[in-house]
Design an enzyme around this catalytic site. Sequence first.
Site, PDB file in Angstrom:
ATOM      1  N   ASP A  94       0.855  -1.193   0.000  1.00 22.44           N
ATOM      2  CA  ASP A  94       0.000   0.000   0.000  1.00 22.44           C
ATOM      3  C   ASP A  94       0.893   1.246   0.000  1.00 22.44           C
ATOM      4  OD1 ASP A  94      -2.420   1.388   0.203  1.00 22.44           O
ATOM      5  OD2 ASP A  94      -2.407   1.354   2.396  1.00 22.44           O
ATOM      6  N   ASP A 116       2.823   4.984  -5.546  1.00 15.49           N
ATOM      7  CA  ASP A 116       2.067   6.219  -5.320  1.00 15.49           C
ATOM      8  C   ASP A 116       2.930   7.434  -5.664  1.00 15.49           C
ATOM      9  OD1 ASP A 116       0.577   8.331  -4.545  1.00 15.49           O
ATOM     10  OD2 ASP A 116       0.232   7.654  -2.484  1.00 15.49           O
ATOM     11  N   GLU A 146      -1.526   5.933  -9.030  1.00 17.18           N
ATOM     12  CA  GLU A 146      -2.517   6.927  -8.564  1.00 17.18           C
ATOM     13  C   GLU A 146      -2.393   8.245  -9.321  1.00 17.18           C
ATOM     14  OE1 GLU A 146      -3.270   7.136  -4.390  1.00 17.18           O
ATOM     15  OE2 GLU A 146      -3.983   9.200  -4.461  1.00 17.18           O
ATOM     16  N   GLY A 233      -8.890   5.714   1.234  1.00 20.16           N
ATOM     17  CA  GLY A 233      -9.557   6.564   2.230  1.00 20.16           C
ATOM     18  C   GLY A 233     -11.038   6.290   2.374  1.00 20.16           C
ATOM     19  N   ILE A 276      -9.729   0.053   3.239  1.00 22.10           N
ATOM     20  CA  ILE A 276     -10.254   0.326   4.584  1.00 22.10           C
ATOM     21  C   ILE A 276      -9.184  -0.024   5.618  1.00 22.10           C
ATOM     22  CG2 ILE A 276     -11.995  -0.375   6.292  1.00 22.10           C
ATOM     23  CD1 ILE A 276     -13.879  -0.893   3.841  1.00 22.10           C
TER      24      ILE A 276
HETATM   25  P1  13P Z   1      -8.886   4.877   5.600  1.00 20.65           P
HETATM   26  O1  13P Z   1      -7.982   5.711   6.440  1.00 20.65           O
HETATM   27  O2  13P Z   1     -10.117   5.627   5.218  1.00 20.65           O
HETATM   28  O3  13P Z   1      -9.202   3.563   6.234  1.00 20.65           O
HETATM   29  O4  13P Z   1      -8.121   4.566   4.221  1.00 20.65           O
HETATM   30  C1  13P Z   1      -7.181   3.527   4.153  1.00 20.65           C
HETATM   31  C2  13P Z   1      -6.386   3.546   2.906  1.00 20.65           C
HETATM   32  O5  13P Z   1      -6.672   4.237   1.948  1.00 20.65           O
HETATM   33  C3  13P Z   1      -5.211   2.662   2.835  1.00 20.65           C
HETATM   34  O6  13P Z   1      -4.471   2.867   1.678  1.00 20.65           O
HETATM   35  O1  G3H Z   2      -3.274   4.904   3.570  1.00 21.66           O
HETATM   36  C1  G3H Z   2      -2.669   4.707   4.628  1.00 21.66           C
HETATM   37  C2  G3H Z   2      -2.974   3.477   5.371  1.00 21.66           C
HETATM   38  O2  G3H Z   2      -4.054   3.681   6.229  1.00 21.66           O
HETATM   39  C3  G3H Z   2      -1.745   2.995   6.085  1.00 21.66           C
HETATM   40  O3  G3H Z   2      -1.444   3.818   7.146  1.00 21.66           O
HETATM   41  O4  G3H Z   2       0.949   4.377   6.806  1.00 21.66           O
HETATM   42  O5  G3H Z   2      -0.143   4.539   9.070  1.00 21.66           O
HETATM   43  O6  G3H Z   2       0.320   2.302   8.042  1.00 21.66           O
HETATM   44  P1  G3H Z   2       0.027   3.749   7.796  1.00 21.66           P
HETATM   45 ZN    ZN Z   3      -4.532   4.880   0.940  1.00 22.62          ZN
END
Ligand code: 13P
Ligand code: G3H
Ligand code: ZN
Length: 332
Positions: A94, A116, A146, A233, A276
């Site tokens: 991620d 990203d 993205e 998000g 999420i």
């Molecule tokens: P949230 O903070 O809304 O859960 O989004 C998580 C997210 O986009 C992880 O990449």
């Molecule tokens: O988009 C971000 C995710 O919620 C991950 O959050 O970088 O605090 O692990 P983090």
């Molecule tokens: Zn994210």
Amino acid sequence: MVNYKDLGLVNTREMFKRAVAGGYAIPAFNFNTMEQMQAIVMAAVETKSPVIMQVSKGARNYANASILRYMAEGAVAYAKELGCAHPEIVLHLDHGDSFELCKDCIDMGFSSVMIDGSHLPYEENVALAKKVVDYAHQFDVTVEAELGVLAGVEDEVSAAESHYTKPEEVIDFATRTGCDSLAISIGTSHGAHKFTPEQCTLVNGVLVPPPLAFDILAEIEKKLPGFPIVLHGSSSVPMDEVNTINQFGGHLEAAIGIPEEQLRKAAKSAVCKINIDSDSRLAMTAAIRKHLAEHPGDFDPRQYLKPARENMKKMYIHKIVNVLGSDGKLAQ
Ligand code: 13P
Ligand code: G3H
Ligand code: ZN
């Protein structure tokens, strides 16, 4: 060098194709701990849903990259033990912020990565995403890129709109990068404070945030028919979890998320991956705070992590069945 296929993982290609055609979205849940991983797997198995387990750079720093990779391998074995003969589990990076980080994940068995470059000038974003795609595709690893920047709570709505994905850029971006899916900005944002109360409208005593920019999503779909779209998000910040946290000693003020009906609507479109993370954090914290307040003598982590895991599992199942619609969507 480990290939994800040897770990029993899958990439996102086939599941996204089915999700776009079927009008539902695949859940992408972040994990940092064993309890989150277990809850995700239990929820996916019980609902017969494909699932994306995603790891951020922060998660790698917290838990150790190798441990998380082995946990994902363990997740496949665990899903089979729970009775799912053919689990579809993606291990996804991620918000990868460099080619090196993406390469490291691919080399250690991730089946999907996000690069990203959304904060970079357009041409730099294209070049970086293409470099990652060229490397990843050699190993059949899928890549999410993205376009557009997600807003922060400090932004004025007008400023947030100026960061929305520009539909006129998506064909050029997808074609030149060769990415497999595209994360877009249409009004969602990270964290538990996505809008200020001033940005919301009071309806029957409830603060309702401004709707997502479905017109932009529709334009993007028109430009790239059937192309997999990703929403980051997308936590809805359930009020009952926020209230529990506050009732048992927490102090979360003005926590506001994306209403679930907005996500339900998005899932029916080309949006086929919904991220999420914050809702899992809220579910875990609420359960732990409640347990410790009601059992002040407990000090064995298993005593409070068990209800935390249960509460997260309940939340994941709710998202899969009632919001994203990916239940029963395993290929076999
Ligand atoms: P949230 O903070 O809304 O859960 O989004 C998580 C997210 O986009 C992880 O990449
Ligand atoms: O988009 C971000 C995710 O919620 C991950 O959050 O970088 O605090 O692990 P983090
Ligand atoms: Zn994210």
